[in-house]
Structures are given as structure tokens and as C-alpha cells.
Design a protein around this motif. Structure first.
Motif, PDB file in Angstrom:
ATOM      1  N   PRO A  62       0.845  -1.204   0.000  1.00  0.00           N
ATOM      2  CA  PRO A  62       0.000   0.000   0.000  1.00  0.00           C
ATOM      3  C   PRO A  62       0.881   1.254   0.000  1.00  0.00           C
ATOM      4  N   PRO A  63       0.588   2.224  -0.837  1.00  0.00           N
ATOM      5  CA  PRO A  63       1.441   3.407  -0.912  1.00  0.00           C
ATOM      6  C   PRO A  63       1.543   4.178   0.398  1.00  0.00           C
ATOM      7  N   HIS A  64       0.563   4.016   1.277  1.00  0.00           N
ATOM      8  CA  HIS A  64       0.586   4.752   2.548  1.00  0.00           C
ATOM      9  C   HIS A  64       1.115   3.899   3.697  1.00  0.00           C
ATOM     10  N   ALA A  65       1.666   2.724   3.387  1.00  0.00           N
ATOM     11  CA  ALA A  65       2.288   1.891   4.420  1.00  0.00           C
ATOM     12  C   ALA A  65       3.545   2.607   4.925  1.00  0.00           C
ATOM     13  N   PRO A  66       3.968   2.330   6.140  1.00  0.00           N
ATOM     14  CA  PRO A  66       5.155   3.020   6.691  1.00  0.00           C
ATOM     15  C   PRO A  66       6.390   2.930   5.793  1.00  0.00           C
ATOM     16  N   GLN A  67       6.588   1.787   5.130  1.00  0.00           N
ATOM     17  CA  GLN A  67       7.755   1.630   4.262  1.00  0.00           C
ATOM     18  C   GLN A  67       7.531   2.208   2.863  1.00  0.00           C
ATOM     19  N   GLY A  68       6.293   2.602   2.574  1.00  0.00           N
ATOM     20  CA  GLY A  68       5.985   3.111   1.249  1.00  0.00           C
ATOM     21  C   GLY A  68       5.901   1.988   0.236  1.00  0.00           C
ATOM     22  N   ALA A  69       5.740   2.359  -0.995  1.00  0.00           N
ATOM     23  CA  ALA A  69       5.617   1.385  -2.080  1.00  0.00           C
ATOM     24  C   ALA A  69       6.990   0.860  -2.492  1.00  0.00           C
ATOM     25  N   ARG A  70       6.973  -0.212  -3.258  1.00  0.00           N
ATOM     26  CA  ARG A  70       8.211  -0.742  -3.818  1.00  0.00           C
ATOM     27  C   ARG A  70       8.629   0.147  -4.992  1.00  0.00           C
ATOM     28  N   MET A 110       5.485   5.179 -11.301  1.00  0.00           N
ATOM     29  CA  MET A 110       5.612   6.237 -12.305  1.00  0.00           C
ATOM     30  C   MET A 110       6.551   7.320 -11.780  1.00  0.00           C
ATOM     31  N   ASP A 111       7.399   7.837 -12.639  1.00  0.00           N
ATOM     32  CA  ASP A 111       8.296   8.926 -12.233  1.00  0.00           C
ATOM     33  C   ASP A 111       7.510  10.178 -11.848  1.00  0.00           C
ATOM     34  N   GLN A 112       6.456  10.486 -12.615  1.00  0.00           N
ATOM     35  CA  GLN A 112       5.689  11.707 -12.400  1.00  0.00           C
ATOM     36  C   GLN A 112       4.803  11.644 -11.158  1.00  0.00           C
ATOM     37  N   ASN A 113       4.416  10.418 -10.764  1.00  0.00           N
ATOM     38  CA  ASN A 113       3.525  10.269  -9.619  1.00  0.00           C
ATOM     39  C   ASN A 113       3.802   8.905  -8.968  1.00  0.00           C
ATOM     40  N   VAL A 114       4.599   8.915  -7.911  1.00  0.00           N
ATOM     41  CA  VAL A 114       5.019   7.652  -7.292  1.00  0.00           C
ATOM     42  C   VAL A 114       3.898   6.928  -6.556  1.00  0.00           C
ATOM     43  N   HIS A 181      12.108  -0.147  -1.228  1.00  0.00           N
ATOM     44  CA  HIS A 181      10.948   0.683  -0.907  1.00  0.00           C
ATOM     45  C   HIS A 181      11.321   2.170  -0.825  1.00  0.00           C
ATOM     46  N   GLN A 182      10.293   2.997  -0.732  1.00  0.00           N
ATOM     47  CA  GLN A 182      10.480   4.439  -0.607  1.00  0.00           C
ATOM     48  C   GLN A 182      11.091   4.825   0.726  1.00  0.00           C
ATOM     49  N   HIS A 183      10.750   4.080   1.773  1.00  0.00           N
ATOM     50  CA  HIS A 183      11.188   4.421   3.125  1.00  0.00           C
ATOM     51  C   HIS A 183      11.782   3.201   3.814  1.00  0.00           C
ATOM     52  N   ASP A 184      12.163   3.380   5.046  1.00  0.00           N
ATOM     53  CA  ASP A 184      12.767   2.335   5.870  1.00  0.00           C
ATOM     54  C   ASP A 184      11.853   1.104   5.920  1.00  0.00           C
ATOM     55  N   TYR A 185      12.355  -0.021   5.418  1.00  0.00           N
ATOM     56  CA  TYR A 185      11.573  -1.261   5.410  1.00  0.00           C
ATOM     57  C   TYR A 185      11.764  -2.047   6.694  1.00  0.00           C
ATOM     58  N   LYS A 186      12.896  -1.848   7.340  1.00  0.00           N
ATOM     59  CA  LYS A 186      13.228  -2.639   8.520  1.00  0.00           C
ATOM     60  C   LYS A 186      12.298  -2.272   9.640  1.00  0.00           C
TER      61      LYS A 186
END
Length: 186
Positions: A62-70, A110-114, A181-186
Motif C-alpha cells: 500500500p502506498p501509505h504503508a510506513p515503508q511506502g511502495a516498492r 511512475m516517475d511523475q507520480n510515485v 521501498h520508498q522508506h525504511d523497510y526494517k
């Protein structure tokens, strides 16, 4: 079924801190300009003949998960199977043959909209084709006792044949997957 391959993860000191794995993961971080904490655990997969991973997309977080999307997928081929096992990006018309040491890297967003998936990166692992290698039966010669001598040779040699499988399957594919991912996955 969408996937019939076998999977294991690179966990624990012996795998995660193996010098080759550490160099590989450091290099991937350099290439993608992402920190190590954004990576999932390295996944190793094995495909036997006829096994596959059907058409799919790797962005399943989910894009709003703490780790963000892949953000990225990294696929590293660990061997070169003789027949089949290609990675097919059907929307792009690209088929990549698995070759040992070859690494694929693609973006899942997408580059324009992650927040949107890059739909052209749907892909699949095509089945390995069966490749049969002929193996000759192995024979041994043994001498028999003097009472079994052949009249024309003075020494009789008896041929004993050990039965071996006529063919063996030699086509297996090994690969490693890594998702960033966009953010910390650990």
C-alpha cells in the motif's frame, strides 16, 4: 496458480553478512541511490522444468504503508539454464534470457507520480523447458574363474552391465530478487 517456483530468504549471519552478498547489496544501493534500510530481505528462487511465475506486478505494498511502495525491483540471475526461463515484459515486447551474473533493474512506480504503478513493468518468468541429457549405461568387465574359460580365448571375460537412468533433467534456474521501498523497510 500464479507461482510454482520454490523460495527461500537470505537471513542470518551466514547469508546476510557473506562478503559476496554484502558487496552485491552495497552495489545495488549505489546504483539505485537508496539506503540499505529501504531493502527487503534478499529472496532466492529456484525454478524446475515446467515451473513459472505468471504475469504480475511487483508493487504490492500500500502506498501509505510506513515503508511506502516498492520503488525498484532487482532481479539477478545466478545461473544460465540451457532452455527457457526467460523473464518476459510482454507490454514492452522484451524477453530477457537468464544468464549467470546478469542483473535486471526496473522501476515499479511512475516517475511523475510515485503513488501510481508503472504498468509497463508487468512481467512473468516463463517456464523452463525440459532438456534431457542422454547418459550411456555404464558397463564393467570382470574376469570369471578358470572353469568358465571360453574354448577360443583361454580366458573368459564376462560383461556385467549396471543400469543407469537413460536421461536426467539438467535444466534448473536460480535467481535472486530484491525489492527497494520508498522508506525504511526494517
Amino acid at each position: 496458480s500464479i507461482r510454482t517456483s520454490s523460495t527461500c530468504y537470505c537471513l542470518g549471519q551466514r547469508c546476510e553478512h557473506h562478503p559476496i552478498v554484502e558487496r552485491l547489496l552495497d552495489r545495488i544501493s549505489q546504483v539505485t541511490s537508496t539506503p540499505a534500510v529501504n531493502r527487503e530481505v534478499l529472496q532466492v528462487v529456484r525454478y524446475l522444468p515446467g515451473q513459472f511465475y505468471r504475469w504480475h506486478h511487483d508493487q504490492d505494498s500500500p502506498p501509505h504503508a510506513p515503508q511506502g511502495a516498492r520503488l525498484y525491483t532487482v532481479l539477478l540471475y545466478l545461473n544460465s539454464p540451457p532452455k527457457g526461463g526467460d523473464t518476459l515484459f510482454s507490454d514492452l515486447g522484451i524477453s530477457v534470457k537468464p544468464r549467470r551474473g546478469r542483473m535486471l533493474l526496473w522501476t515499479n512506480l511512475m516517475d511523475q507520480n510515485v503513488s501510481l504503478p508503472e504498468l509497463f513493468t508487468h512481467h512473468e518468468s516463463l517456464p523452463l523447458k525440459r532438456r534431457r541429457r542422454r547418459r550411456p549405461a555404464i558397463g564393467t568387465f570382470t574376469n570369471t574363474s578358470a572353469s568358465e574359460t571360453a574354448p577360443h580365448s583361454g580366458m573368459h571375460t564376462q560383461y556385467r552391465r549396471r543400469l543407469q537412468p537413460a536421461a536426467t533433467d539438467v535444466n534448473v534456474k536460480y535467481a535472486a530478487n530484491l525489492w527497494i521501498h520508498q522508506h525504511d523497510y526494517k
